[in-house]
Write a protein that holds these residues in place. Structure first.
Motif, short mmCIF file in Angstrom:
data_model
loop_
_atom_site.label_atom_id
_atom_site.label_comp_id
_atom_site.label_asym_id
_atom_site.label_seq_id
_atom_site.Cartn_x
_atom_site.Cartn_y
_atom_site.Cartn_z
N GLY A 45 0.72 -1.11 0.04
CA GLY A 45 0.09 0.04 -0.13
C GLY A 45 0.79 1.27 -0.01
O GLY A 45 0.16 2.68 0.02
N PHE A 93 2.48 4.29 -1.39
CA PHE A 93 1.92 4.98 -2.49
C PHE A 93 2.74 6.41 -2.74
O PHE A 93 2.57 6.98 -3.95
N GLU A 148 1.28 0.29 11.27
CA GLU A 148 0.62 1.63 11.25
C GLU A 148 1.34 2.33 10.12
O GLU A 148 2.47 2.65 10.13
N PRO A 149 0.53 2.99 9.08
CA PRO A 149 1.39 3.95 7.86
C PRO A 149 1.31 5.35 8.17
O PRO A 149 0.18 5.74 8.57
N PHE A 150 2.37 5.97 8.04
CA PHE A 150 2.43 7.41 8.04
C PHE A 150 3.13 7.83 6.85
O PHE A 150 4.36 7.37 6.58
N TRP A 151 2.51 8.54 6.00
CA TRP A 151 3.05 9.22 4.93
C TRP A 151 3.54 11.01 4.77
O TRP A 151 2.69 11.58 5.39
N ASP A 167 5.94 15.46 6.89
CA ASP A 167 5.23 16.25 7.88
C ASP A 167 4.48 15.59 8.93
O ASP A 167 3.79 15.99 9.70
N ARG A 168 4.44 14.21 8.68
CA ARG A 168 3.98 13.37 10.07
C ARG A 168 4.97 12.81 10.81
O ARG A 168 4.64 12.11 11.80
N GLN A 177 3.86 13.12 14.32
CA GLN A 177 2.80 11.99 14.75
C GLN A 177 3.76 10.65 15.03
O GLN A 177 3.19 9.79 15.77
N TRP A 182 3.47 8.51 17.96
CA TRP A 182 2.82 7.02 18.09
C TRP A 182 3.83 6.12 18.87
O TRP A 182 3.53 5.20 19.49
N TRP A 198 -3.17 5.92 19.39
CA TRP A 198 -4.22 6.40 20.22
C TRP A 198 -5.48 6.47 19.59
O TRP A 198 -5.48 5.83 18.24
N LEU A 235 -5.29 4.33 -3.63
CA LEU A 235 -4.48 3.99 -2.52
C LEU A 235 -4.29 5.43 -1.62
O LEU A 235 -4.76 5.39 -0.32
N TYR A 275 -6.00 6.15 2.37
CA TYR A 275 -4.89 6.47 3.58
C TYR A 275 -5.43 7.72 3.90
O TYR A 275 -5.26 8.02 5.36
N ARG A 289 -7.35 9.75 12.00
CA ARG A 289 -6.20 9.56 13.30
C ARG A 289 -5.96 11.03 13.77
O ARG A 289 -5.68 10.98 14.86
N MET A 341 -6.29 12.33 17.51
CA MET A 341 -5.08 12.93 18.21
C MET A 341 -5.25 14.48 18.81
O MET A 341 -5.13 14.51 20.00
N ARG A 351 1.00 21.72 8.63
CA ARG A 351 2.08 22.88 8.79
C ARG A 351 1.70 23.85 9.95
O ARG A 351 2.43 24.98 10.06
#
Lengths: 200, 200
Positions: free
Chosen positions: A168, A170, A180-183, A186-187, A190, A194, A200, B58, B62, B69, B73, B187
């Motif tokens: 997954g 992308f 747990e995915p973070f794209w 800028d994440r 988080q 996490w 959470w 995809l 996401y 999420r 938070m 941001r």
């Protein structure tokens, strides 16, 4: 020690570079290692219809402003390369070739390649340049250049990219913590939270 | 007191909603007001070739995971609306109609409209629903519904959107601090730091 987290990136992605300067320190704060996994964004864009940021009207020029400003905030050297974006095939193959022999050294190589491209404006898409960066780390440049054309090395990168798409992924940078995915760079805030809280 | 900062958003944007729950508090910490400016993302997408996030393979699924999420938070109530995205013409016109009479009340209305759409799953693209939300704030619903069809009110929104595009706004939320642009709810940390430090 808990499972390492996965860090997917494209050597041609500025936000991947920015994330690469932070991710190990963030993970280490929470007792985690990081598995670096270069992929090729071009293959993902075929699935999502995405485009390289600089080609998009308005968004493109903002993105350059944003990445430069973020680098300045992080105190990370950054200059948009003269040739950008590039196909990161050579550096990615080099990474996996070294990774199969010495995982720690492959991460050092990735950091050096990112630095060469985004801080020194050297075109790492050229095998010769990737070879020179590797040589500085006492890797055998001639062996590396030969490896870049070996079917097994090509297949290694291809299967990594396919596995990432299957999972997954992308875009890049893309970080996975225990599923747990973070794209996005800028994440990272988080990601930090996490890892600290367990979610959470 | 320093100039207020500009907060551009689309009533149909989840990240706009999330940012709307934070921006006034962030600005107030640094002695700044916030001018809220609803715009229509559809008009920007014509310039940038952008698409509503949920339609992208995809990335779309996401994005829903990410916004849910992030809301959790921030402890902000959030549920992806049954009808999403919608054209935010009615709530945006309502905002400017009230804004010309009572700027403070227009912000309260905007907060109530965002809440109706993203927390209560009410389709604010329907004038009737926007009218009901306004009525709860003691606004005259019948007068508001008539205003939504007035040429001057339509023109007011159109000129706000045109001015935003002219200024380079290509997405939402989009925040401008003394000319410095920040795109995206992600941001807000940089917005906070920029207001604190005056830039870096």
């Amino acid at each position: 020690m808990a499972n390492p987290i996965d860090f997917y990136f494209d050597f041609s992605s500025p936000y991947g570079y920015l994330a690469s300067t932070q991710i190990d320190e963030i993970a280490a704060r929470h007792g985690r290692g990081v598995t670096w996994r270069p992929i090729l964004l071009g293959a993902m864009f075929k699935v999502t219809g995405g485009q390289p940021l600089p080609t998009i009207p308005l968004k493109g020029s903002y993105a350059v402003h944003d990445m430069t400003r973020t680098a300045r905030m992080l105190k990370v050297p950054f200059k948009l390369p003269s040739k950008f974006p590039v196909a990161a095939t050579a550096p990615s193959r080099a990474f996996y070739w070294v990774n199969d022999r010495d995982p720690a050294l492959s991460k050092t190589l990735a950091q050096a390649l990112f630095h060469a491209y985004f801080a020194e404006d050297r075109d790492i898409s050229k095998p010769e340049v990737t070879g020179n960066v590797a040589a500085k780390l006492n890797l055998n440049k001639e062996a590396l250049l030969r490896a870049l054309e070996e079917p097994a090395v090509k297949e290694r990168l291809r299967s990594e990219v396919d596995a990432a798409i299957e999972r997954g992924v992308f875009g890049a940078p893309y970080i996975v913590i225990d599923g747990e995915p973070f794209w996005g760079a800028d994440r990272l805030g988080q990601v930090d939270k996490w890892l600290e809280t367990g979610g959470w």
